[in-house]
Design a protein around this motif. Structure first.
Motif, PDB file in Angstrom:
ATOM      1  N   ALA A  95      42.959  48.596  33.894  1.00 43.75           N
ATOM      2  CA  ALA A  95      43.366  48.289  32.506  1.00 43.75           C
ATOM      3  C   ALA A  95      44.887  48.363  32.355  1.00 43.75           C
ATOM      4  CB  ALA A  95      42.690  49.253  31.545  1.00 43.75           C
ATOM      5  N   LYS A  96      45.541  49.144  33.222  1.00 41.91           N
ATOM      6  CA  LYS A  96      47.000  49.298  33.115  1.00 41.91           C
ATOM      7  C   LYS A  96      47.749  48.210  33.878  1.00 41.91           C
ATOM      8  CE  LYS A  96      47.130  53.821  34.319  1.00 41.91           C
ATOM      9  NZ  LYS A  96      47.698  55.176  34.573  1.00 41.91           N
ATOM     10  N   ALA A  97      47.018  47.432  34.671  1.00 42.66           N
ATOM     11  CA  ALA A  97      47.684  46.471  35.572  1.00 42.66           C
ATOM     12  C   ALA A  97      48.474  45.409  34.798  1.00 42.66           C
ATOM     13  CB  ALA A  97      46.658  45.792  36.467  1.00 42.66           C
ATOM     14  N   GLU A  98      49.717  45.185  35.221  1.00 44.66           N
ATOM     15  CA  GLU A  98      50.514  44.045  34.720  1.00 44.66           C
ATOM     16  C   GLU A  98      50.314  42.844  35.651  1.00 44.66           C
ATOM     17  OE1 GLU A  98      51.564  45.588  31.468  1.00 44.66           O
ATOM     18  OE2 GLU A  98      52.835  43.894  31.999  1.00 44.66           O
ATOM     19  N   VAL A  99      50.063  43.163  36.921  1.00 46.56           N
ATOM     20  CA  VAL A  99      49.728  42.142  37.925  1.00 46.56           C
ATOM     21  C   VAL A  99      48.536  42.693  38.709  1.00 46.56           C
ATOM     22  CG1 VAL A  99      50.493  40.921  40.017  1.00 46.56           C
ATOM     23  CG2 VAL A  99      52.129  41.379  38.183  1.00 46.56           C
ATOM     24  N   PHE A 100      47.599  41.807  39.059  1.00 41.64           N
ATOM     25  CA  PHE A 100      46.451  42.248  39.864  1.00 41.64           C
ATOM     26  C   PHE A 100      46.477  41.467  41.175  1.00 41.64           C
ATOM     27  CE2 PHE A 100      42.773  44.985  39.256  1.00 41.64           C
ATOM     28  CZ  PHE A 100      42.049  44.710  40.410  1.00 41.64           C
ATOM     29  N   MET A 101      46.191  42.167  42.269  1.00 40.32           N
ATOM     30  CA  MET A 101      46.113  41.516  43.584  1.00 40.32           C
ATOM     31  C   MET A 101      44.711  41.658  44.132  1.00 40.32           C
ATOM     32  SD  MET A 101      49.578  42.928  45.440  1.00 40.32           S
ATOM     33  CE  MET A 101      49.719  41.641  46.690  1.00 40.32           C
ATOM     34  N   PRO A 154      39.355  42.279  39.096  1.00 35.16           N
ATOM     35  CA  PRO A 154      40.255  41.104  39.033  1.00 35.16           C
ATOM     36  C   PRO A 154      39.846  40.128  37.928  1.00 35.16           C
ATOM     37  CG  PRO A 154      38.923  41.063  41.051  1.00 35.16           C
ATOM     38  CD  PRO A 154      38.707  42.395  40.421  1.00 35.16           C
ATOM     39  N   LEU A 155      38.540  40.010  37.694  1.00 34.53           N
ATOM     40  CA  LEU A 155      38.086  39.087  36.632  1.00 34.53           C
ATOM     41  C   LEU A 155      38.546  39.573  35.261  1.00 34.53           C
ATOM     42  CD1 LEU A 155      34.483  38.289  37.979  1.00 34.53           C
ATOM     43  CD2 LEU A 155      36.454  36.720  37.885  1.00 34.53           C
ATOM     44  N   ASN A 174      42.248  39.170  30.636  1.00 36.18           N
ATOM     45  CA  ASN A 174      43.309  39.777  29.809  1.00 36.18           C
ATOM     46  C   ASN A 174      44.664  39.105  30.046  1.00 36.18           C
ATOM     47  OD1 ASN A 174      41.497  41.613  28.736  1.00 36.18           O
ATOM     48  ND2 ASN A 174      41.779  43.066  30.430  1.00 36.18           N
ATOM     49  N   ASN A 175      44.568  37.883  30.635  1.00 35.03           N
ATOM     50  CA  ASN A 175      45.785  37.075  30.875  1.00 35.03           C
ATOM     51  C   ASN A 175      46.826  37.776  31.736  1.00 35.03           C
ATOM     52  OD1 ASN A 175      44.889  34.859  29.271  1.00 35.03           O
ATOM     53  ND2 ASN A 175      45.300  36.143  27.459  1.00 35.03           N
ATOM     54  N   LYS A 176      46.343  38.601  32.661  1.00 37.22           N
ATOM     55  CA  LYS A 176      47.279  39.197  33.636  1.00 37.22           C
ATOM     56  C   LYS A 176      47.322  38.283  34.860  1.00 37.22           C
ATOM     57  CE  LYS A 176      47.467  42.923  31.117  1.00 37.22           C
ATOM     58  NZ  LYS A 176      48.588  43.182  30.233  1.00 37.22           N
ATOM     59  N   PRO A 177      48.493  38.065  35.430  1.00 40.61           N
ATOM     60  CA  PRO A 177      48.557  37.193  36.613  1.00 40.61           C
ATOM     61  C   PRO A 177      47.805  37.806  37.796  1.00 40.61           C
ATOM     62  CG  PRO A 177      50.707  38.165  36.135  1.00 40.61           C
ATOM     63  CD  PRO A 177      49.811  38.551  35.012  1.00 40.61           C
ATOM     64  N   LEU A 178      47.054  36.960  38.497  1.00 38.34           N
ATOM     65  CA  LEU A 178      46.306  37.392  39.684  1.00 38.34           C
ATOM     66  C   LEU A 178      46.913  36.747  40.925  1.00 38.34           C
ATOM     67  CD1 LEU A 178      43.728  38.716  41.026  1.00 38.34           C
ATOM     68  CD2 LEU A 178      42.644  36.475  40.712  1.00 38.34           C
ATOM     69  N   ILE A 179      47.204  37.577  41.920  1.00 34.33           N
ATOM     70  CA  ILE A 179      47.647  37.087  43.233  1.00 34.33           C
ATOM     71  C   ILE A 179      46.489  37.281  44.199  1.00 34.33           C
ATOM     72  CG2 ILE A 179      49.270  37.432  45.148  1.00 34.33           C
ATOM     73  CD1 ILE A 179      51.217  38.706  43.097  1.00 34.33           C
ATOM     74  N   GLU A 180      46.033  36.192  44.800  1.00 35.12           N
ATOM     75  CA  GLU A 180      44.953  36.310  45.793  1.00 35.12           C
ATOM     76  C   GLU A 180      45.523  36.080  47.191  1.00 35.12           C
ATOM     77  OE1 GLU A 180      41.770  33.241  46.252  1.00 35.12           O
ATOM     78  OE2 GLU A 180      40.405  34.946  46.295  1.00 35.12           O
ATOM     79  N   ILE A 181      45.180  36.985  48.110  1.00 35.16           N
ATOM     80  CA  ILE A 181      45.586  36.814  49.515  1.00 35.16           C
ATOM     81  C   ILE A 181      44.299  36.716  50.336  1.00 35.16           C
ATOM     82  CG2 ILE A 181      46.801  37.800  51.503  1.00 35.16           C
ATOM     83  CD1 ILE A 181      48.641  39.250  49.542  1.00 35.16           C
ATOM     84  N   ASN A 182      44.029  35.502  50.824  1.00 38.63           N
ATOM     85  CA  ASN A 182      42.763  35.262  51.509  1.00 38.63           C
ATOM     86  C   ASN A 182      42.858  33.914  52.212  1.00 38.63           C
ATOM     87  OD1 ASN A 182      40.014  34.754  52.186  1.00 38.63           O
ATOM     88  ND2 ASN A 182      39.362  36.096  50.517  1.00 38.63           N
ATOM     89  N   PRO A 183      42.489  33.832  53.509  1.00 39.63           N
ATOM     90  CA  PRO A 183      42.550  32.523  54.173  1.00 39.63           C
ATOM     91  C   PRO A 183      41.482  31.548  53.664  1.00 39.63           C
ATOM     92  CG  PRO A 183      41.778  34.215  55.705  1.00 39.63           C
ATOM     93  CD  PRO A 183      42.133  34.900  54.440  1.00 39.63           C
ATOM     94  N   GLN A 195      35.582  32.956  44.635  1.00 38.63           N
ATOM     95  CA  GLN A 195      35.324  32.646  43.208  1.00 38.63           C
ATOM     96  C   GLN A 195      36.539  32.972  42.347  1.00 38.63           C
ATOM     97  OE1 GLN A 195      32.946  34.865  40.622  1.00 38.63           O
ATOM     98  NE2 GLN A 195      33.246  36.851  41.610  1.00 38.63           N
ATOM     99  N   LEU A 196      37.514  33.711  42.905  1.00 36.73           N
ATOM    100  CA  LEU A 196      38.719  34.038  42.132  1.00 36.73           C
ATOM    101  C   LEU A 196      39.777  32.936  42.240  1.00 36.73           C
ATOM    102  CD1 LEU A 196      39.258  37.776  43.174  1.00 36.73           C
ATOM    103  CD2 LEU A 196      38.156  36.929  41.078  1.00 36.73           C
ATOM    104  N   SER A 197      39.718  32.166  43.323  1.00 34.67           N
ATOM    105  CA  SER A 197      40.848  31.274  43.655  1.00 34.67           C
ATOM    106  C   SER A 197      41.269  30.378  42.503  1.00 34.67           C
ATOM    107  CB  SER A 197      40.489  30.428  44.887  1.00 34.67           C
ATOM    108  OG  SER A 197      40.212  31.264  45.992  1.00 34.67           O
ATOM    109  N   GLU A 198      40.285  29.776  41.824  1.00 34.85           N
ATOM    110  CA  GLU A 198      40.670  28.802  40.779  1.00 34.85           C
ATOM    111  C   GLU A 198      41.366  29.469  39.588  1.00 34.85           C
ATOM    112  OE1 GLU A 198      36.066  28.324  39.710  1.00 34.85           O
ATOM    113  OE2 GLU A 198      37.332  27.146  38.329  1.00 34.85           O
ATOM    114  N   TYR A 199      41.199  30.794  39.457  1.00 34.38           N
ATOM    115  CA  TYR A 199      41.814  31.494  38.317  1.00 34.38           C
ATOM    116  C   TYR A 199      43.112  32.197  38.719  1.00 34.38           C
ATOM    117  CZ  TYR A 199      36.975  30.901  36.841  1.00 34.38           C
ATOM    118  OH  TYR A 199      35.739  30.360  36.552  1.00 34.38           O
ATOM    119  N   ALA A 200      43.395  32.197  40.010  1.00 38.22           N
ATOM    120  CA  ALA A 200      44.562  32.953  40.489  1.00 38.22           C
ATOM    121  C   ALA A 200      45.858  32.256  40.076  1.00 38.22           C
ATOM    122  CB  ALA A 200      44.489  33.102  42.007  1.00 38.22           C
ATOM    123  N   THR A 201      46.857  33.044  39.719  1.00 34.89           N
ATOM    124  CA  THR A 201      48.182  32.491  39.400  1.00 34.89           C
ATOM    125  C   THR A 201      48.852  32.038  40.685  1.00 34.89           C
ATOM    126  OG1 THR A 201      48.258  34.191  37.716  1.00 34.89           O
ATOM    127  CG2 THR A 201      50.331  33.061  38.196  1.00 34.89           C
TER     128      THR A 201
END
Ligand code: APR
Length: 275
Positions: A203-209, A224-225, A230-239, A243-249
């Motif tokens: 809940a405190k995250a400004e950025v989520f990875m 992450p969802l 909550n409109n926090k930017p998501l960074i995904e690291i994955n080759p 299901q997160l990829s389309e929502y990741a910043t």
């Protein structure tokens, strides 16, 4: 824009390098980053993932979902089996594993004051060995034990018990709960303390990875969802795509052992620029 082409296709690594640049810039500017790690971050330590081409569950099928219920019905059987069985191949792989460059770089992000909390689904102890201090092992840790009543946890190498008095019982106050491995079994509720900490920190995250996770298993996948909702930017690291990829910043489509050290290196360069 890619700086060079091969066979009229942009060179993939330029996209990755752009994503790494953007991730470093974003992480550098936000005060509170929380990460969720999955089996993928340990792949480069020689530990197989669960899903995907050569995943454990892909090859062997998922364990029975009543693992925990069977433990509750007969904890003595579980303890006897644990005492007599030699270690399986997966346990030996875990014993031989060491933190890889991805684990080390992620711990470096914590030291830099950027990563404020890590929620890991991995039970392999590699984040602790890499030096993380602000850590929730939401599926437990194979090298720890836990009371199923009060939730008290302690490292295996500090745990003593009388093998003639099984199952071992908790000695905290008048708890007397049964002790088991800290690893969360299939069908076992996530320990309350781990859930509470994960929710507070997310809940405190400004950025989520989201690093090395298929984001298919709840409650971990919810964090992450919720950040996205909550409109926090998501960074995904994955080759691979998840299901997160389309929502990741930002999507860094690369192994974490490659991506994370480059992100940390770039943040250090940016820090030098600012100072
Ligand atoms: N770097 C980063 N990610 C990687 C790498 C790598 N080198 N190699 C594979 N991956 C990605 C895969 O593309 C996949 O998306 O790691 C992810 C692993 O997904 P899973 O095997 O499903 O692992 P995880 O997400 O941690 O599973 C969650 O499911 O079975 C339960 O309890 C188990 O904690 C586990 C939970």
């Amino acid at each position: 824009m890619p700086s060079h082409f091969e066979n009229n296709e942009p060179v993939l690594e330029l996209d990755v390098l752009d994503a790494i640049e953007n991730a470093a810039t974003l992480l550098q500017t936000k005060p509170y980053t929380v990460a969720l790690a999955g089996a993928g971050i340990s792949k480069e330590s020689g530990i197989p993932t669960f899903r995907g081409n050569d995943g454990l569950w892909t090859k062997n099928g998922e364990p029975p979902l009543d693992q925990y219920q069977r433990f509750i019905d007969d904890p003595l059987d579980w303890w006897h089996t644990r005492l007599v069985n030699s270690k399986g191949a997966f346990a030996q792989t875990l014993d031989n594993a060491a933190p890889n460059k991805g684990h080390t770089a992620l711990a470096e992000l914590e030291k830099l004051g950027i990563l404020r909390h890590l929620i890991t689904q991995n039970i392999d102890d590699l984040h602790r060995r890499a030096g993380h201090l602000s850590l929730t092992e939401i599926h437990g840790n194979r090298l720890w034990m836990r009371c199923i009543e009060c939730g008290d946890r302690l490292p295996l190498d500090e745990f003593t018990y009388d093998p003639t008095l099984l199952p071992p019982r908790c000695t905290i106050g008048d708890c007397n709960g049964i002790i088991k491995s800290d690893t969360v079994m299939f069908g076992e509720p996530i320990p309350r303390a781990a859930l509470a900490k994960s929710q507070v920190e997310s809940a405190k995250a400004e950025v989520f990875m989201a690093i090395g996770t298929s984001a298919l298993v709840y409650p971990a996948a919810a964090y992450p969802l919720e950040a996205i909702q909550n409109n926090k930017p998501l960074i995904e690291i994955n080759p691979e795509v998840t299901q997160l990829s389309e929502y990741a910043t930002i999507v860094v489509r690369a192994p974490s052992g490659t991506a994370l050290p480059l992100i940390v290196e770039r943040i250090r360069e940016l820090n030098l620029v600012i100072q």
